[in-house]
Write an enzyme that holds these catalytic residues in place. Structure first.
Site, PDB file in Angstrom:
ATOM      1  N   HIS A  61     -32.292  36.137 -12.386  1.00 18.71           N
ATOM      2  CA  HIS A  61     -31.470  35.664 -13.493  1.00 18.71           C
ATOM      3  C   HIS A  61     -32.184  35.888 -14.809  1.00 18.71           C
ATOM      4  CE1 HIS A  61     -33.833  32.295 -11.845  1.00 18.71           C
ATOM      5  NE2 HIS A  61     -34.014  31.940 -13.100  1.00 18.71           N
TER       6      HIS A  61
ATOM      7  N   CYS B 193     -50.185  21.483  -6.651  1.00 18.33           N
ATOM      8  CA  CYS B 193     -50.203  20.064  -6.307  1.00 18.33           C
ATOM      9  C   CYS B 193     -50.798  19.917  -4.915  1.00 18.33           C
ATOM     10  CB  CYS B 193     -48.794  19.461  -6.362  1.00 18.33           C
ATOM     11  SG  CYS B 193     -47.626  20.147  -5.161  1.00 18.33           S
TER      12      CYS B 193
END
Length: 698
Positions: free
Chosen positions: A71, A191
């Site tokens: 996109h 993380c």
């Protein structure tokens, strides 16, 4: 917006079936961009392709299931457009499970952020559903695809007003270097679990850089394969952004670059601030910089963090690397029980072996035990899982030491962790041993030495003497006291029953919902995961704690989904309702981060409601003695759950309580209008990330 406008989102001319568009994602994007231009929706197919390819280079748009959603927001595009291709030859788009054969390209005008968000999130949620993707693969004609997209996507897109005229807004002025080019920022996100925050922060930073007129490239050091940044790209970068809760791999690549660093959650919550700081640092000769050369990772971080932050990073790095051993081992043990029954873990007569070891020692695939093939395979799965869990403490210690002293700390850390196991010091011994090994390796590495000896330091001298120091202390001094402490902790946990067990469940539930993937959540999760290695057929308390933590962590996103899509739709904004649909799947998968868009928009009502429901779930789970031998997966690892019916009851009860409390707070505790508007904006930004990443997180 009119139905005619919605129909222009996709047409038969924009659809291709069973076509070979080349072997790379860039090849596919160029063909689809030309297709958009050929229909008059873009003035320049090459410009659109370059914008989409640049976006693809920052973070791959492939998602599990053979799907890709490239996109771009481009100045060459005149109206929001979808182009589709069903590929005859699959092409890699960066998905962890393989190449894509279903490709949707989204093209929207530059500055049409709202349209981009709406189309992207709506399409991503539709692509989660197997029936939708199956229908795309079975479509016989381009018009079939158009009709399918209209039915599944067009309604919500029309309701959101995609393509409707918007007030003109001044485009942000590009941030340039002295040569007139846009500034280039590179970054790393990571993380402890590498599942959700890693990718959410990456997308948020890339979007923030686009808004600031800068060029951003992010390396996501997550649970899937890491694609390292191009060294040439790093060399021409003006600044570096680290949004991490664990150690950055190969940090020395960025040596000398201006640095902005913070926890991964800041990358999700404050991406614009981090990008603004990076742009200022790029022009500041006195800005903090990534240390390089012979410096260790800990030395590189000195300018960025105080001791408490460093200690947290070291421990979370160890937990991050430990989790795959626990996840794989726990699921294999559960599979062993599923195939062979719980008796596979019991002693086999007077042989001194459990049934699994006895079976594997005395039988083969060509000489199956009397119980049959399933029992034999169950014994194999149970034994492999047990061996995997046996690495838990050593891996924890090894990678804590790695976080402190880089690669020279790994061997001393593993040895110290193994000594902790030998001394029955458990995961506490692993924590202490890893810290000592890392400190010793770091200290030895700083000792000045002759040039001819420097080559031996990281591979011989540091591992040798750091192992002697750390393992010697564990074996001769610290191991015994830590083992005694572990015994007392184990006895205390085993003594929990009735009110005390329920209280522990309440505390764990409150911690899991307090910050939705933040430090408090990770402490509770790490406590549960680290304890799995101590669980046995006779000591099931660690398994009960794991079940309570996982069930409680599922409640916040499920409760927000229930409240926003069923109970009180009018109390939530359109982007929140869209996020609520994705939160059903995220919650069922034990991805607490699915509630973050709601909490970011309305923390004073969402977080208390989530904590109340999660506490209820934790209490019910502990009271009922529900167990889990898997550290992740939610309802999809049902075969690893003991008393799955009560597991579901606990989750449903907490979800309903949270949702009802939140609805009550929404009705009777109002926010100021300005706060409502700001909250909606925050939720919209977070919604793009969740909508884009939901399939990948699962």
């Amino acid at each position: 917006m009119s139905a005619d406008t919605t129909q222009r989102l996709i047409s038969a001319e924009l659809v291709g079936l069973d076509e070979d568009l080349g072997g790379t994602s860039s090849d596919v994007i160029r063909v689809l961009a030309d297709r958009v231009a050929a229909t008059g929706r873009a003035a320049d197919g090459n410009a659109l392709a370059e914008d989409a390819i640049k976006r693809e280079a920052s973070v791959g748009t492939g998602v599990p299931g053979g799907i890709a959603i490239p996109h771009a927001r481009s100045a060459s595009v005149s109206s929001p457009t979808l182009a589709f291709s069903r590929l005859a030859r699959k092409v890699p788009f960066g998905a962890p499970d393989g190449d894509a054969d279903i490709v949707f390209m989204i093209a929207v005008p530059e500055g049409a952020d709202k349209d981009h968000l709406t189309v992207l999130s709506t399409l991503a949620r539709a692509l989660i559903r197997d029936d939708f993707t199956a229908a795309l693969r079975a479509a016989a004609t381009p018009q079939d695809v158009v009709d399918l997209v209209q039915r599944e996507v067009g309604g919500e897109v029309a309701e959101a007003g995609v393509g409707a005229p918007a007030p003109a807004a001044a485009a942000p002025a590009p941030t340039t270097t002295g040569s007139g080019a846009r500034k280039v920022i590179v970054g790393v996100t990571a993380c402890p679990t590498g599942i959700a925050h890693t990718y959410m922060a990456a997308d948020a930073l890339v979007a923030a850089a686009e808004r600031a007129g800068a060029e951003m490239h992010v390396e996501t050091q997550g649970s899937s394969q890491v694609e390292p940044l191009d060294p040439a790209l790093i060399a021409r970068a003006d600044a570096v952004v680290f949004a991490v809760d664990v150690d950055v791999r190969d940090r020395n690549r960025f040596a000398g670059k201006p640095l902005v660093s913070g926890p991964v959650k800041r990358g999700v919550d404050e991406p614009d601030k981090m990008i603004a700081e990076a742009l200022r640092a790029a022009d500041d000769p006195h800005a903090a910089r990534v240390q390089g050369g012979a410096a260790t990772t800990a030395e590189s971080n000195k300018a960025d963090e105080h001791f408490g932050q460093a200690l947290k990073r070291w421990l979370l790095t160890g937990v991050s690397y430990m989790i795959p051993f626990v996840a794989g081992g726990g699921l294999l043990i559960a599979l062993g029980f599923l195939l062979a029954g719980y008796a596979i873990a019991l002693p086999h007569g007077n042989s001194g072996q459990n049934n699994a070891v006895y079976t594997l020692t005395n039988y083969t695939l060509l000489n199956l035990p009397p119980e049959g093939l399933g029992y034999y395979l169950g014994a194999a799965a149970f034994q492999i899982g047990g061996v995997s869990l046996g690495f838990l403490v050593a891996a924890l210690a090894g990678y804590i030491a790695y976080a402190i002293a880089d690669r020279p700390g790994i061997a001393p850390g593993f040895v110290a962790g193994s000594i902790a196991v030998f001394m029955n010091a458990g995961f506490l011994g692993g924590l202490v041993g890893g810290l000592i090994a890392g400190a010793a390796a770091y200290w030895i590495g700083r000792i000045p030495t002759w040039r001819w000896l420097r080559g031996l330091m990281p591979v011989v001298i540091i591992p040798l003497f750091a192992s002697i120091i750390a393992s010697g202390l564990m074996l001769l001094v610290l191991g015994g006291p830590i083992a005694w402490l572990m015994t007392q902790l184990t006895n205390w946990l085993n003594s929990l029953n009735g009110a005390s067990a329920i209280l522990l469940g309440v505390i764990l539930g409150l911690m899991m919902a307090f910050d939705l993937g933040g430090p408090v959540n990770k402490v509770a999760y790490s406590f549960a995961v680290a304890g799995l290695g101590a669980g046995t057929a006779t000591n099931v308390v660690p398994f009960e704690i794991m079940a309570a933590v996982m069930a409680a962590g599922m409640v916040p996103p499920l409760a927000l989904a229930l409240a926003s899509t069923v109970l009180y739709r009018k109390g939530f904004t359109k982007p929140e309702r869209e996020n609520g649909k994705a939160a059903w799947l995220l919650g069922a998968s034990f991805i607490s981060e699915g509630a973050i868009p709601f909490a970011a928009a309305d923390p004073l009502r969402v977080i208390p409601a989530s904590m109340i429901g999660a506490a209820v779930t934790g209490a019910i789970s502990m009271a009922a003695g529900v167990t889990s031998r898997a550290p992740h997966g939610g309802i999809f690892v049902f075969f690893a759950i003991g008393d799955v019916a009560m597991f579901i009851v606990a989750i449903v009860a907490g979800t309903v309580v949270s949702a009802l409390v939140l609805v009550g707070l929404k009705k009777w505790v109002r926010k100021a209008p300005a706060a409502e508007t700001a909250a909606a904006d925050q939720a919209a930004v977070a919604g793009e990330t969740i909508g884009q990443r939901a399939p990948a997180a699962v």
